[in-house]
Design a protein around this motif. Sequence first.
Motif, PDB file in Angstrom:
ATOM      1  N   GLU A 108       5.181  -8.575   6.303  1.00 25.83           N
ATOM      2  CA  GLU A 108       6.054  -7.996   5.329  1.00 25.83           C
ATOM      3  C   GLU A 108       6.977  -7.015   5.881  1.00 25.83           C
ATOM      4  OE1 GLU A 108       3.350  -6.750   2.518  1.00 25.83           O
ATOM      5  OE2 GLU A 108       3.706  -4.748   3.073  1.00 25.83           O
ATOM      6  N   PHE A 109       7.913  -6.707   5.023  1.00 28.09           N
ATOM      7  CA  PHE A 109       8.847  -5.656   5.429  1.00 28.09           C
ATOM      8  C   PHE A 109       9.265  -4.978   3.929  1.00 28.09           C
ATOM      9  CE2 PHE A 109      13.011  -3.556   5.866  1.00 28.09           C
ATOM     10  CZ  PHE A 109      12.752  -2.714   6.817  1.00 28.09           C
ATOM     11  N   GLN A 110       8.976  -3.657   3.986  1.00 31.93           N
ATOM     12  CA  GLN A 110       9.287  -2.693   2.659  1.00 31.93           C
ATOM     13  C   GLN A 110      10.287  -1.534   2.854  1.00 31.93           C
ATOM     14  OE1 GLN A 110       6.019  -1.382   0.097  1.00 31.93           O
ATOM     15  NE2 GLN A 110       4.519  -2.414   1.509  1.00 31.93           N
ATOM     16  N   ALA A 111      11.162  -1.322   1.919  1.00 31.68           N
ATOM     17  CA  ALA A 111      12.190  -0.389   2.128  1.00 31.68           C
ATOM     18  C   ALA A 111      12.079   0.483   0.726  1.00 31.68           C
ATOM     19  CB  ALA A 111      13.454  -0.989   2.384  1.00 31.68           C
ATOM     20  N   SER A 112      12.120   1.623   0.921  1.00 35.17           N
ATOM     21  CA  SER A 112      12.184   2.202  -0.322  1.00 35.17           C
ATOM     22  C   SER A 112      12.965   3.788  -0.125  1.00 35.17           C
ATOM     23  CB  SER A 112      10.808   2.846  -0.927  1.00 35.17           C
ATOM     24  OG  SER A 112      10.078   3.549   0.347  1.00 35.17           O
ATOM     25  N   ARG A 113      13.307   4.226  -1.389  1.00 39.33           N
ATOM     26  CA  ARG A 113      14.284   5.342  -1.420  1.00 39.33           C
ATOM     27  C   ARG A 113      13.842   6.113  -2.562  1.00 39.33           C
ATOM     28  NH1 ARG A 113      19.367   6.997   0.421  1.00 39.33           N
ATOM     29  NH2 ARG A 113      20.468   8.262  -1.057  1.00 39.33           N
ATOM     30  N   ASP A 114      13.574   7.538  -2.417  1.00 43.31           N
ATOM     31  CA  ASP A 114      12.973   8.280  -3.496  1.00 43.31           C
ATOM     32  C   ASP A 114      13.286   9.817  -3.525  1.00 43.31           C
ATOM     33  OD1 ASP A 114      11.658   9.462  -5.594  1.00 43.31           O
ATOM     34  OD2 ASP A 114       9.832   8.097  -5.257  1.00 43.31           O
ATOM     35  N   ARG A 115      14.427   9.955  -4.281  1.00 39.04           N
ATOM     36  CA  ARG A 115      14.851  11.402  -4.070  1.00 39.04           C
ATOM     37  C   ARG A 115      13.962  12.238  -4.506  1.00 39.04           C
ATOM     38  NH1 ARG A 115      20.010  13.319  -7.837  1.00 39.04           N
ATOM     39  NH2 ARG A 115      20.088  15.674  -7.626  1.00 39.04           N
ATOM     40  N   PHE A 116      13.132  12.414  -5.294  1.00 44.66           N
ATOM     41  CA  PHE A 116      12.336  13.457  -5.757  1.00 44.66           C
ATOM     42  C   PHE A 116      10.951  13.273  -4.931  1.00 44.66           C
ATOM     43  CE2 PHE A 116      14.940  13.072  -9.048  1.00 44.66           C
ATOM     44  CZ  PHE A 116      15.599  14.198  -9.506  1.00 44.66           C
ATOM     45  N   LYS A 117      10.523  12.233  -4.023  1.00 44.62           N
ATOM     46  CA  LYS A 117       9.581  12.225  -2.965  1.00 44.62           C
ATOM     47  C   LYS A 117      10.257  12.934  -1.646  1.00 44.62           C
ATOM     48  CE  LYS A 117       5.359  10.726  -4.191  1.00 44.62           C
ATOM     49  NZ  LYS A 117       4.398  11.766  -4.336  1.00 44.62           N
TER      50      LYS A 117
END
Length: 240
Positions: A108-117
């Motif tokens: 698998e491959f995951q990608a995320s973006r979280d300004r408040f983290k």
Amino acid sequence: MKIKSKIRFSLSLCFLLACFLAAQEKEKETSIWKGNFSVGLSLARGNTASSSFSFTFATDGPMNKNTIWTNKGVFLFGQTDGQTSAESLQALTRADWKHTEGFFSFYEFQASRDRFKNHSYRLLPALGVGYKILNVKNVTMALDGGYSQVLTRYYDSGLTDSHSSLKLGQLTVWKISETAELTNAVEINSDVSNLSNYFFRLEANLITALARGWSVKFTFIDRFENEPVGEGIQKNDIIF
């Protein structure tokens, strides 16, 4: 350069394994891909002005007789009194290769973006093995574990961090009735060189059909990071 090499190696390995799986099974079979998407919107006006928007999608189907390909994503955005109060994006693509009735491997491959983290982006290529410990008429439960490479770029400093991680997961699907389904997924990643540096994500979905093709979806997401990076960053975020 070392970080980039690790990520390139992990991505190349996942890609080559996915190609290998697709090439292994030449026999065609009649099967159905399935998928869904959902949109949520809320508005509040009065003493405060707030709004929130969410979009999710999921699709899965067979690559061949023994391999299932799953894709999903979640986007959340919110504002309160003209200020952004939530902004996150997460996407996943995963192939599960069944070796026996219960035993499987995953890539698998995951990608995320979280300004408040404080995450400008986080990338997680991973591979491992799992076992379906429960498989009855209305309930399935699977456990898996493996290796992941975690690459995170931070908003405030622009610095990038990379480490190898032990990945553990659990997925339960309960077909409550012909028109209702409950899914529960838990995933934890822990730095192999510092086990106290870990994060996990819990997601539960209750989907109830209204009419053909239409349904109501209730989603609960809990994201926890034991050692967050950045001033004032809280460990836990809960979304409903």
